[in-house]
Motif scaffolding. Structure first.
Motif, PDB file in Angstrom:
ATOM      1  N   THR A 293       0.849  -1.191   0.000  1.00  0.00           N
ATOM      2  CA  THR A 293       0.000   0.000   0.000  1.00  0.00           C
ATOM      3  C   THR A 293       0.886   1.242   0.000  1.00  0.00           C
TER       4      THR A 293
ATOM      5  N   ARG B 246      -0.179   4.171   1.079  1.00  0.00           N
ATOM      6  CA  ARG B 246      -0.647   5.046   2.163  1.00  0.00           C
ATOM      7  C   ARG B 246       0.165   4.806   3.428  1.00  0.00           C
TER       8      ARG B 246
ATOM      9  N   GLY C  11      -1.678   2.831   6.161  1.00  0.00           N
ATOM     10  CA  GLY C  11      -1.721   1.404   5.844  1.00  0.00           C
ATOM     11  C   GLY C  11      -0.384   0.734   6.081  1.00  0.00           C
TER      12      GLY C  11
END
Length: 67
Positions: free
Chosen positions: A16, A18, A21
């Protein structure tokens, strides 16, 4: 080779892009990390790969019972 994983390597590890995350992934898997001043996780290579030159000594069993 650098001391810490790059952002691309960390994205590949956590799957991920992000940062929230990535942090969740690292916590769930018990990977040691810290957050930089901008909130991005920083992971050392040793935390993921382990030490290469680490020699494990074999300890022999020794009784502590007095004979």
């Amino acid at each position: 080779m650098s001391l810490c994983l790059t952002r691309d390597e960390l994205t590949e590890l956590a799957r991920t892009p992000r940062k929230a995350g990535q942090v969740a992934f690292l916590r769930q898997n018990g990977i040691r990390h810290y957050l930089d001043a901008h909130g991005w996780p920083v992971v050392t290579r040793v935390a993921v790969e382990g030490e290469r030159d680490q020699v494990q000594s074999v300890k022999t069993w020794k009784s502590n019972k007095a004979a």
